[in-house]
Design an enzyme around this catalytic site. Structure first.
Site, PDB file in Angstrom:
ATOM      1  N   SER A 241       0.833  -1.220   0.000  1.00 36.78           N
ATOM      2  CA  SER A 241       0.000   0.000   0.000  1.00 36.78           C
ATOM      3  C   SER A 241       0.863   1.264   0.000  1.00 36.78           C
ATOM      4  CB  SER A 241      -0.975   0.004   1.176  1.00 36.78           C
ATOM      5  OG  SER A 241      -0.310  -0.253   2.389  1.00 36.78           O
ATOM      6  N   HIS A 271      -1.956  -8.914   1.862  1.00 38.08           N
ATOM      7  CA  HIS A 271      -1.651  -7.651   2.554  1.00 38.08           C
ATOM      8  C   HIS A 271      -2.782  -7.375   3.555  1.00 38.08           C
ATOM      9  CE1 HIS A 271       0.138  -3.845   3.316  1.00 38.08           C
ATOM     10  NE2 HIS A 271      -0.276  -3.161   2.271  1.00 38.08           N
ATOM     11  N   HIS A 318       5.873 -12.829   7.142  1.00 43.83           N
ATOM     12  CA  HIS A 318       6.075 -11.435   6.730  1.00 43.83           C
ATOM     13  C   HIS A 318       7.237 -11.361   5.746  1.00 43.83           C
ATOM     14  CE1 HIS A 318       6.495  -7.075   6.945  1.00 43.83           C
ATOM     15  NE2 HIS A 318       5.250  -7.103   7.374  1.00 43.83           N
ATOM     16  N   ARG A 327       3.447  -4.955  16.538  1.00 45.82           N
ATOM     17  CA  ARG A 327       2.046  -4.512  16.479  1.00 45.82           C
ATOM     18  C   ARG A 327       1.127  -5.617  17.011  1.00 45.82           C
ATOM     19  NH1 ARG A 327       1.895  -3.105  10.254  1.00 45.82           N
ATOM     20  NH2 ARG A 327       2.795  -5.202  10.308  1.00 45.82           N
ATOM     21  N   ASP A 373      -1.995  -8.664  11.649  1.00 44.18           N
ATOM     22  CA  ASP A 373      -3.374  -9.084  11.362  1.00 44.18           C
ATOM     23  C   ASP A 373      -3.820 -10.287  12.189  1.00 44.18           C
ATOM     24  OD1 ASP A 373      -3.647  -7.096   9.354  1.00 44.18           O
ATOM     25  OD2 ASP A 373      -2.403  -8.333   8.049  1.00 44.18           O
TER      26      ASP A 373
HETATM   27  N1  HAX Z   1       1.339 -19.967   5.698  1.00 42.00           N
HETATM   28  C1  HAX Z   1       1.775 -20.903   4.811  1.00 42.00           C
HETATM   29  N2  HAX Z   1       2.818 -20.716   3.983  1.00 42.00           N
HETATM   30  C2  HAX Z   1       3.483 -19.570   4.103  1.00 42.00           C
HETATM   31  C3  HAX Z   1       3.139 -18.575   5.027  1.00 42.00           C
HETATM   32  C4  HAX Z   1       1.994 -18.796   5.843  1.00 42.00           C
HETATM   33  N3  HAX Z   1       1.546 -17.884   6.704  1.00 42.00           N
HETATM   34  N4  HAX Z   1       3.993 -17.530   4.909  1.00 42.00           N
HETATM   35  C5  HAX Z   1       4.860 -17.862   3.930  1.00 42.00           C
HETATM   36  N5  HAX Z   1       4.546 -19.083   3.432  1.00 42.00           N
HETATM   37  C6  HAX Z   1       5.163 -19.788   2.309  1.00 42.00           C
HETATM   38  C7  HAX Z   1       5.029 -18.935   1.048  1.00 42.00           C
HETATM   39  O1  HAX Z   1       3.722 -19.061   0.496  1.00 42.00           O
HETATM   40  C8  HAX Z   1       6.153 -19.472   0.190  1.00 42.00           C
HETATM   41  O2  HAX Z   1       5.728 -20.717  -0.328  1.00 42.00           O
HETATM   42  P1  HAX Z   1       6.107 -21.168  -1.842  1.00 42.00           P
HETATM   43  O3  HAX Z   1       7.604 -21.131  -1.895  1.00 42.00           O
HETATM   44  O4  HAX Z   1       5.521 -22.545  -1.932  1.00 42.00           O
HETATM   45  O5  HAX Z   1       5.479 -20.172  -2.761  1.00 42.00           O
HETATM   46  C9  HAX Z   1       7.247 -19.747   1.232  1.00 42.00           C
HETATM   47  O6  HAX Z   1       6.555 -19.906   2.500  1.00 42.00           O
HETATM   48  C10 HAX Z   1       8.272 -18.642   1.356  1.00 42.00           C
HETATM   49  O7  HAX Z   1       7.605 -17.434   1.630  1.00 42.00           O
HETATM   50  P2  HAX Z   1       8.335 -16.297   2.505  1.00 42.00           P
HETATM   51  O8  HAX Z   1       9.566 -15.878   1.776  1.00 42.00           O
HETATM   52  O9  HAX Z   1       8.476 -16.738   3.916  1.00 42.00           O
HETATM   53  O10 HAX Z   1       7.243 -15.131   2.529  1.00 42.00           O
HETATM   54  P3  HAX Z   1       6.980 -14.004   1.445  1.00 42.00           P
HETATM   55  O11 HAX Z   1       7.862 -12.838   1.723  1.00 42.00           O
HETATM   56  O12 HAX Z   1       6.995 -14.541   0.057  1.00 42.00           O
HETATM   57  O13 HAX Z   1       5.456 -13.617   1.777  1.00 42.00           O
HETATM   58  C11 HAX Z   1       3.595 -13.095   3.110  1.00 42.00           C
HETATM   59  C12 HAX Z   1       5.098 -12.880   2.888  1.00 42.00           C
HETATM   60  C13 HAX Z   1       3.135 -12.147   4.192  1.00 42.00           C
HETATM   61  C14 HAX Z   1       2.840 -12.770   1.825  1.00 42.00           C
HETATM   62  C15 HAX Z   1       3.362 -14.571   3.546  1.00 42.00           C
HETATM   63  O14 HAX Z   1       4.027 -14.827   4.766  1.00 42.00           O
HETATM   64  C16 HAX Z   1       1.890 -14.937   3.672  1.00 42.00           C
HETATM   65  O15 HAX Z   1       1.257 -15.299   2.666  1.00 42.00           O
HETATM   66  N6  HAX Z   1       1.290 -14.836   4.920  1.00 42.00           N
HETATM   67  C17 HAX Z   1      -0.102 -15.083   5.104  1.00 42.00           C
HETATM   68  C18 HAX Z   1      -0.932 -13.873   4.670  1.00 42.00           C
HETATM   69  C19 HAX Z   1      -0.748 -12.704   5.618  1.00 42.00           C
HETATM   70  O16 HAX Z   1      -0.844 -12.841   6.842  1.00 42.00           O
HETATM   71  N7  HAX Z   1      -0.514 -11.514   5.063  1.00 42.00           N
HETATM   72  C20 HAX Z   1      -0.369 -10.285   5.853  1.00 42.00           C
HETATM   73  C21 HAX Z   1       1.074  -9.827   5.965  1.00 42.00           C
HETATM   74  C22 HAX Z   1       1.220  -8.553   6.776  1.00 42.00           C
HETATM   75  C23 HAX Z   1       0.570  -7.434   6.071  1.00 42.00           C
HETATM   76  O17 HAX Z   1       0.951  -6.954   5.016  1.00 42.00           O
HETATM   77  N8  HAX Z   1      -0.517  -6.969   6.618  1.00 42.00           N
HETATM   78  O18 HAX Z   1      -1.269  -6.043   6.003  1.00 42.00           O
END
Ligand code: HAX
Length: 440
Positions: A241, A271, A318, A327, A373
């Site tokens: 964002s 996000h 994250h 947070r 979150d």
């Molecule tokens: N559950 C399951 N798998 C997860 C995971 C979770 N909570 N977090 C990461 N992974 C997986 C990824 O999907 C990725 O898998 P693949 O290689 O198979 O594609 C692997 O672990 C490596 O990911 P990463 O490098 O640890 O994490 P990224 O930087 O790519 O992604 C995310 C960060 C926040 C998008 C990710 O941790 C996620 O999807 N979390 C769940 C959704 C979430 O809570 N989002 C909110 C984040 C905070 C925010 O912005 N709030 O607004």
């Protein structure tokens, strides 16, 4: 002149000269080295923009102008008799880098009250949308419809000098922030309470009045809103964002258009929408298990089922953080202080004990810890706000404070149009082949 604008102008006069010199003298200094992993992998960690309002450390978490959340809980002014910081204070701090006095916060409160009127056509636009429209879509539509009020756009059309961009952006930002709680409350009441709207209470602060207009009149909910709107405000510049605001703003789109684009990014489940996904996931778990008090073993089984179905555990992980999000910790501390024995909050705390080792066990998740979150929904449910599709709008109202304060600085520094370089996979293959040839 407005004392906040005056202070901002003084800072800009000094800093914009300093930055100009710094840029000129150090333009070729390298601050990063980009790998193909980063090019293919969502640009993680690539240092590529200036964001003055906050800085995120992977271990320690967020600092707003150098101050951590626990520090700000002590330093920022509070509502009369309240214990939580006022979000007006964090906006002042992010904009000019100084902790405001109570008087300065009062000034900001009065300004935002004066600027909070919504154009009639915005209500008409909202009323034209089906009641089933997702609240984030309603929020984005309402913000776009208010772009008719943009001072930046009008002054640009009249031939504004580029050294006045920050001034027009400041005016738009102040007007927009002032209006957001009313817009958000209007969306909440039209969507979930038969359009039974509640007039603002001008005796209240920005966050307290927002809680009042939502219709949840418990004093502790006002405190929660003040904390919530403070801690969600900013998370440095690279998150989706914030970066969207920066990118769209760099084309000289005004604050309304830049911020509505940011809200489109916040509305994604990886996000900001994760806050609704978390509670939806928790409600589903309780439903499937048939209990409000699941054991750790039951939660673990449900977590494994979610992962086996090819889904993420919402609220965990994250892109930058590598420890529990401060947070999350601040919201847990709020629950410990204000709430005694709530089933839904106990579920969130138990989940916090269960999820990290399971995610660690996958061997690929870089951060197994909870993010912001993971906790917010349970607090809202506790106070009676169960309509989780609305949660991301609350996040959006807060996020305006950080990204719009930053947008003012981007225009003050006259940062150019953002335009990074993309490459094709063919270019990558050729580049790799050249490297091999050079080594041979
Ligand atoms: N559950 C399951 N798998 C997860 C995971 C979770 N909570 N977090 C990461 N992974 C997986 C990824 O999907 C990725 O898998 P693949 O290689 O198979 O594609 C692997 O672990 C490596 O990911 P990463 O490098 O640890 O994490 P990224 O930087 O790519 O992604 C995310 C960060 C926040 C998008 C990710 O941790 C996620 O999807 N979390 C769940 C959704 C979430 O809570 N989002 C909110 C984040 C905070 C925010 O912005 N709030 O607004």
């Amino acid at each position: 002149m407005d004392p906040l604008k005056q202070k901002l102008q003084q800072k800009i006069e000094v800093l914009s000269k300093d930055i100009k010199t710094l840029r000129k003298e150090n333009a070729t200094v390298k601050v990063d080295d980009v790998s193909l992993g980063q090019v293919f992998g969502g640009m993680r960690g690539v240092k590529s923009m200036i964001w003055e309002t906050s800085h995120l450390d992977p271990i320690e978490g967020i600092r707003f102008r150098g101050h951590s959340i626990p520090e700000l809980k002590n330093l920022l002014p509070k509502a009369k008799g309240g214990r939580e910081p006022l979000p007006e204070g964090i906006f002042w701090l992010m904009l000019v880098g100084e902790i405001p006095t109570e008087e300065q916060v009062k000034y900001l409160q009065d300004q935002w009250k004066r600027r909070s009127n919504i154009p009639d056509h915005t209500y008409k636009v909202l009323n034209a949308l089906p009641i089933t429209t997702h609240p984030m879509t309603q929020f984005i539509t309402a913000i776009n419809s208010m772009q008719t009020e943009s001072i930046f756009s009008r002054r640009y059309a009249e031939g504004m000098n580029k050294y006045e961009y920050w001034d027009a952006t400041y005016e738009d930002s102040m007007n927009l922030i002032a209006k957001l709680p009313r817009i958000a409350a209007y969306i909440y009441r039209r969507t979930y309470h038969n359009g039974d709207h509640i007039n603002p209470d001008i005796s209240l602060d920005w966050g307290g009045n927002f809680a009042h207009m939502l219709g949840i009149n418990k004093p502790d909910f006002k405190s929660l809103m003040r904390l919530y709107l403070t801690i969600h405000a900013d998370h440095e510049g690279g998150n989706a964002s914030a970066h969207t605001t920066h990118l769209v703003g760099s084309t000289l789109s005004d604050a309304y258009l830049s911020f509505s684009s940011a809200m489109c990014a916040l509305a994604g489940p990886l996000h900001g929408l994760a806050n609704q996904e978390v509670i939806k996931w928790v409600f589903h778990m309780l439903d499937v298990l048939g209990t409000q008090q699941p054991t750790k073993e039951q939660i673990a089984e449900y977590v494994n089922n979610t992962l086996n179905a090819g889904k993420v555990i919402p609220g965990y992980g994250h892109a930058v953080l590598r420890r529990p999000d401060p947070r999350f910790v601040a919201q847990k501390a709020f629950a410990q202080e204000y709430i005694h024995d709530s089933d839904i909050i106990n579920v969130v705390w138990k989940t916090f004990e269960v999820v990290p080792p399971i995610l660690e066990g996958l061997g690929k998740v870089k951060n197994p810890w909870p993010n912001v979150d993971a906790h917010s929904g349970a607090l809202l449910v506790h106070y009676g706000m169960k309509e989780y599709s609305f949660y991301t709008v609350l996040f959006g109202v807060s996020r305006a404070l950080g990204v719009l304060a930053s947008l003012c600085w981007s225009r003050a520094y006259n940062f150019p149009l953002e335009r990074p370089k993309s490459v094709t996979t063919e270019w990558v293959r050729n580049y790799l082949a050249e490297q091999v040839n050079q080594k041979a």
